[in-house]
Design an enzyme around this catalytic site. Sequence first.
Site, PDB file in Angstrom:
ATOM      1  N   HIS A  23     -32.921  86.558 -30.232  1.00  0.00           N
ATOM      2  CA  HIS A  23     -33.881  85.502 -30.555  1.00  0.00           C
ATOM      3  C   HIS A  23     -33.226  84.605 -31.589  1.00  0.00           C
ATOM      4  O   HIS A  23     -32.818  85.067 -32.652  1.00  0.00           O
ATOM      5  CB  HIS A  23     -35.177  86.119 -31.087  1.00  0.00           C
ATOM      6  CG  HIS A  23     -36.294  85.119 -31.202  1.00  0.00           C
ATOM      7  ND1 HIS A  23     -36.843  84.489 -30.110  1.00  0.00           N
ATOM      8  CD2 HIS A  23     -36.945  84.638 -32.282  1.00  0.00           C
ATOM      9  CE1 HIS A  23     -37.795  83.671 -30.513  1.00  0.00           C
ATOM     10  NE2 HIS A  23     -37.880  83.729 -31.829  1.00  0.00           N
ATOM     11  N   LYS A 168     -42.401  77.340 -26.265  1.00  0.00           N
ATOM     12  CA  LYS A 168     -41.879  76.750 -27.501  1.00  0.00           C
ATOM     13  C   LYS A 168     -40.376  76.931 -27.509  1.00  0.00           C
ATOM     14  O   LYS A 168     -39.866  77.985 -27.132  1.00  0.00           O
ATOM     15  CB  LYS A 168     -42.524  77.498 -28.671  1.00  0.00           C
ATOM     16  CG  LYS A 168     -41.920  77.289 -30.033  1.00  0.00           C
ATOM     17  CD  LYS A 168     -42.920  77.767 -31.082  1.00  0.00           C
ATOM     18  CE  LYS A 168     -42.256  78.133 -32.388  1.00  0.00           C
ATOM     19  NZ  LYS A 168     -43.261  78.470 -33.432  1.00  0.00           N
ATOM     20  N   LYS A 170     -36.921  76.612 -29.956  1.00  0.00           N
ATOM     21  CA  LYS A 170     -36.404  76.470 -31.312  1.00  0.00           C
ATOM     22  C   LYS A 170     -35.312  75.400 -31.305  1.00  0.00           C
ATOM     23  O   LYS A 170     -34.475  75.360 -30.395  1.00  0.00           O
ATOM     24  CB  LYS A 170     -35.815  77.803 -31.781  1.00  0.00           C
ATOM     25  CG  LYS A 170     -36.883  78.854 -32.049  1.00  0.00           C
ATOM     26  CD  LYS A 170     -37.662  78.517 -33.296  1.00  0.00           C
ATOM     27  CE  LYS A 170     -38.559  79.667 -33.722  1.00  0.00           C
ATOM     28  NZ  LYS A 170     -39.332  79.325 -34.934  1.00  0.00           N
ATOM     29  N   ASP A 199     -39.918  73.696 -32.311  1.00  0.00           N
ATOM     30  CA  ASP A 199     -40.008  74.070 -33.727  1.00  0.00           C
ATOM     31  C   ASP A 199     -38.633  73.850 -34.337  1.00  0.00           C
ATOM     32  O   ASP A 199     -37.664  74.495 -33.933  1.00  0.00           O
ATOM     33  CB  ASP A 199     -40.431  75.534 -33.863  1.00  0.00           C
ATOM     34  CG  ASP A 199     -40.652  75.936 -35.314  1.00  0.00           C
ATOM     35  OD1 ASP A 199     -40.482  75.078 -36.211  1.00  0.00           O
ATOM     36  OD2 ASP A 199     -40.989  77.112 -35.551  1.00  0.00           O
ATOM     37  N   GLU A 225     -43.172  70.893 -34.246  1.00  0.00           N
ATOM     38  CA  GLU A 225     -43.488  71.759 -35.382  1.00  0.00           C
ATOM     39  C   GLU A 225     -42.433  71.582 -36.473  1.00  0.00           C
ATOM     40  O   GLU A 225     -41.237  71.683 -36.219  1.00  0.00           O
ATOM     41  CB  GLU A 225     -43.536  73.219 -34.905  1.00  0.00           C
ATOM     42  CG  GLU A 225     -43.841  74.206 -36.012  1.00  0.00           C
ATOM     43  CD  GLU A 225     -44.003  75.634 -35.492  1.00  0.00           C
ATOM     44  OE1 GLU A 225     -44.183  75.828 -34.271  1.00  0.00           O
ATOM     45  OE2 GLU A 225     -43.921  76.560 -36.326  1.00  0.00           O
ATOM     46  N   ASP A 250     -45.837  74.212 -40.556  1.00  0.00           N
ATOM     47  CA  ASP A 250     -45.678  75.671 -40.695  1.00  0.00           C
ATOM     48  C   ASP A 250     -45.142  75.974 -42.096  1.00  0.00           C
ATOM     49  O   ASP A 250     -45.893  76.362 -42.994  1.00  0.00           O
ATOM     50  CB  ASP A 250     -44.766  76.203 -39.582  1.00  0.00           C
ATOM     51  CG  ASP A 250     -44.601  77.721 -39.647  1.00  0.00           C
ATOM     52  OD1 ASP A 250     -45.287  78.369 -40.465  1.00  0.00           O
ATOM     53  OD2 ASP A 250     -43.783  78.279 -38.884  1.00  0.00           O
ATOM     54  N   LYS A 274     -50.149  81.961 -40.176  1.00  0.00           N
ATOM     55  CA  LYS A 274     -49.545  83.294 -40.030  1.00  0.00           C
ATOM     56  C   LYS A 274     -50.211  84.182 -41.062  1.00  0.00           C
ATOM     57  O   LYS A 274     -50.168  83.859 -42.265  1.00  0.00           O
ATOM     58  CB  LYS A 274     -48.037  83.248 -40.297  1.00  0.00           C
ATOM     59  CG  LYS A 274     -47.267  82.408 -39.297  1.00  0.00           C
ATOM     60  CD  LYS A 274     -45.807  82.247 -39.689  1.00  0.00           C
ATOM     61  CE  LYS A 274     -45.059  81.457 -38.624  1.00  0.00           C
ATOM     62  NZ  LYS A 274     -43.739  80.984 -39.095  1.00  0.00           N
ATOM     63  N   GLU A 328     -49.192  82.053 -30.646  1.00  0.00           N
ATOM     64  CA  GLU A 328     -47.855  82.460 -30.182  1.00  0.00           C
ATOM     65  C   GLU A 328     -47.675  83.932 -30.547  1.00  0.00           C
ATOM     66  O   GLU A 328     -46.614  84.343 -30.999  1.00  0.00           O
ATOM     67  CB  GLU A 328     -46.771  81.582 -30.816  1.00  0.00           C
ATOM     68  CG  GLU A 328     -46.839  81.576 -32.334  1.00  0.00           C
ATOM     69  CD  GLU A 328     -45.712  80.809 -33.013  1.00  0.00           C
ATOM     70  OE1 GLU A 328     -44.911  80.157 -32.339  1.00  0.00           O
ATOM     71  OE2 GLU A 328     -45.648  80.893 -34.261  1.00  0.00           O
TER      72      GLU A 328
HETATM   73 MN    MN Z   1     -42.460  77.756 -37.204  1.00  0.00          MN
END
Ligand code: MN
Length: 374
Positions: A23, A168, A170, A199, A225, A250, A274, A328
């Site tokens: 990831h 999403k 990255k 993001d 994001e 975020d 979160k 998510e």
């Molecule tokens: Mn984020």
Amino acid sequence: MSNDLTIVGVETTILDVPLVRAHKFATTEMTAQPLLLVAIRTAAGTVGHGEGVVPGGPWWGGESVETMQALIERYMAPVLAGRRVNDITAIMADIEKVVARAQFAKAAVEIALHDAWARTLGVPVHTLLGGAFRRSIDVTWALGAAPAAEIIDEAIELLETRRHFSFKLKMGALDPETDTQRVVQIAQALHVKAGVRVDINARWDRLTALKYLPRLADGGVELIEQPTPGDQIEVLAELNQLLPVPVMADESVQSPHNALDVVRQRAADVIAIKTTKLGGLRRSRETVAIARAAGIACHGATSIEGPIGTAASIHFACAEPGIDFGSELFGPLLFEEELLTTPLRYADGQVHLPDGPGLGVELNPDAVKTWSRN
Ligand code: MN
């Protein structure tokens, strides 16, 4: 006494759980996710669990499983000893006197208290939050960092198996030009079939964002994001004014007060909530309340929690009407190894609220042992 709520033990265990694939974030990549399991034991023998978890390491917010373990064992456990698990407000206020910031560590403790209290009462954690407003929530999937063609294949397979309907990506690891071209290629391939969000994890400066974000929006990206540094709320506000698609904050929102800043400057259309970065369920609720009062949507976001942390966030999202922009909460799907006796249920683009007392999930002790660091 079978319902004695007195805390008699606080134990922490670091796990390293392998992932189904690497990831990738803007500055790091992980093939296993470290988790800090926190177990709070009452005199009646009830155990509540919480999870200290950050996305892959201290790059996001300065905390790691190792710092959380030290803070909890040395500084928070003495505050907890002898208190009752339903004394959460006072306990968290007392912890605040000995540990500043460190919201991820505090979240692990606060959630373990809720789990232990709910288990003692024989009710789900969402009952402690006022009950379930919904029983399931949409889950966006984070696509990998492979070449565009592979990513498009992965997304199409997930659409066909009806596991996810939005994705999403990255950004921020490649140079902005290459990164933008890659994302636009993917967004166009998935256009109409699925939503694509990005993001940037606060990695672009203002001028880079001004240059490339309009291209992402034109290219079909449906949400952007945190493109720029978290503390630059006015830059986020400027970009939000400029862009025709929603901007999500975020890194910019790590406290209820940060949410107030975003509201005042209309710096985002959506706030990523979160339960980890915000220090637990109660501070998450305060943050959502501020956003909701201002008409700003909230997204049930993840720090790549394992099943305990994810279950806590599902209880929160299902109890909180203000989490009105999906989630998510895919963490457990990224883990190669199942840590629960019964896995969380993902189907038709959603994750379902688990049944049962506390967080409604049970750890498999053999799996916990297998992936323990020491
Ligand atoms: Mn984020």
